[in-house]
Design a protein around this motif. Structure first.
Motif, PDB file in Angstrom:
ATOM      1  N   GLU A   6       3.647   1.602  -1.479  1.00 49.11           N
ATOM      2  CA  GLU A   6       4.067   1.809  -2.869  1.00 49.11           C
ATOM      3  C   GLU A   6       3.073   2.670  -3.641  1.00 49.11           C
ATOM      4  OE1 GLU A   6       6.853  -1.766  -4.601  1.00 49.11           O
ATOM      5  OE2 GLU A   6       4.685  -1.910  -4.896  1.00 49.11           O
ATOM      6  N   ARG A   7       1.812   2.570  -3.287  1.00 44.99           N
ATOM      7  CA  ARG A   7       0.772   3.322  -4.000  1.00 44.99           C
ATOM      8  C   ARG A   7       0.786   4.807  -3.648  1.00 44.99           C
ATOM      9  NH1 ARG A   7      -3.935   2.512  -2.257  1.00 44.99           N
ATOM     10  NH2 ARG A   7      -4.941   3.349  -4.108  1.00 44.99           N
ATOM     11  N   GLU A  61       0.846  -1.208   0.000  1.00 41.65           N
ATOM     12  CA  GLU A  61       0.000   0.000   0.000  1.00 41.65           C
ATOM     13  C   GLU A  61       0.876   1.250   0.000  1.00 41.65           C
ATOM     14  OE1 GLU A  61      -3.927   1.715  -0.001  1.00 41.65           O
ATOM     15  OE2 GLU A  61      -3.171  -0.290  -0.427  1.00 41.65           O
ATOM     16  N   LYS A  84      -4.416   1.544   5.019  1.00 42.02           N
ATOM     17  CA  LYS A  84      -4.666   1.812   3.604  1.00 42.02           C
ATOM     18  C   LYS A  84      -4.424   3.291   3.309  1.00 42.02           C
ATOM     19  CE  LYS A  84      -6.591  -2.296   2.550  1.00 42.02           C
ATOM     20  NZ  LYS A  84      -6.490  -2.963   3.843  1.00 42.02           N
TER      21      LYS A  84
END
Length: 200
Positions: free
Chosen positions: A27-28, A25, A166
Motif C-alpha cells: 500500500e505504501r 507495505e 519492505k
C-alpha cells in the motif's frame, strides 16, 4: 483508481501474518488498497483426520477466530485491519501463546468492547465465519490454507514469504503477483520452505 488486494487471514497463522505485513507495505509503494477478510484453519480442518497435536491446536484456534469474527459481524468489516494487526502483533512477533488474552488486549487497544470475548466458545456467528472462509477458499481450492490473496477474480494461496519485504522489494513482489494473475492458465510456483517466519 487503486487496485484492490483482497487478503484472507486466520489470526493464528504466522504465514498469513507475514503476507499481511507485505500487503500493507505494498500500500505504501503502489496504488493499492488492501481489504482484509477472515478465514479459519479450524473451519478448513473441521471433520478432517488430523494428528493429535494439530487437532488440539485447531480446537484452540476456534476462540480467536470467533472473537475476531464477532467483532467483524457486530462492528463492521472495517475493524478487521486494526484488530488483526493488534491481535497478530501479540501472537506472532510478541509470542503470546494465550490467544484469548491476546484478543482481550487487542480489543482494548482498538477500542472494541471486551464483551466480544464471550464469543470465544460460542458458535453464535459461526455461519458468518464459515461464509467468509468459503468466499476465500472457493477462489483457490480446498487443498490450500491461509493466506489467500486475490486481485479481481484471480486468487492465489500466498505469497508465502519471510521476512516480509519492505519498500520497493514489496512492490516488486506485488508486480510479480499481478503478472502471474494476468496469465489465465497459471496455477503454481513453489519451492520448499527453508526458514521459519522471521518477525521484524
Amino acid at each position: 483508481m487503486a487496485t484492490t488486494l483482497d487478503l484472507w487471514f486466520d489470526p493464528i497463522c504466522p504465514w498469513a501474518w507475514m503476507t499481511s505485513r507485505w500487503a500493507l507495505e505494498v500500500e505504501r509503494v503502489r496504488d493499492v488498497e488492501v481489504v482484509f477478510h477472515q478465514m479459519s484453519l479450524s473451519v478448513l480442518n473441521d471433520g478432517r483426520d488430523l494428528p493429535e497435536d494439530y487437532r488440539e491446536k485447531m480446537d484452540w484456534a476456534w476462540a480467536p477466530a470467533r472473537i475476531v469474527n464477532a467483532a467483524r459481524v457486530e462492528h463492521g468489516e472495517e475493524v478487521l485491519r486494526d484488530l488483526y494487526t493488534a491481535v497478530g502483533t501479540r501472537i506472532h512477533p510478541g509470542g503470546e501463546t494465550d490467544w484469548v488474552r491476546a484478543c482481550a488486549e487487542a480489543l482494548e487497544e482498538v477500542g472494541l468492547p471486551s464483551s466480544l470475548l464471550e464469543y470465544a466458545e460460542k458458535d453464535t456467528y459461526d455461519a458468518q465465519l464459515r461464509a467468509s472462509h468459503q468466499e476465500g477458499i472457493s477462489k483457490v481450492g480446498e487443498d490450500v490454507g491461509t493466506p489467500v490473496v486475490a486481485v479481481g477474480e484471480v486468487a492465489f494461496f500466498g505469497p508465502v514469504v519471510t521476512p516480509a519485504p519492505k519498500g520497493e522489494e514489496a512492490g516488486k513482489l506485488f508486480d510479480g503477483v499481478l503478472a502471474a494473475a494476468s496469465v489465465p492458465g497459471f496455477f503454481e510456483l513453489k519451492r520448499t520452505r527453508t526458514s521459519d517466519p522471521i518477525f521484524d
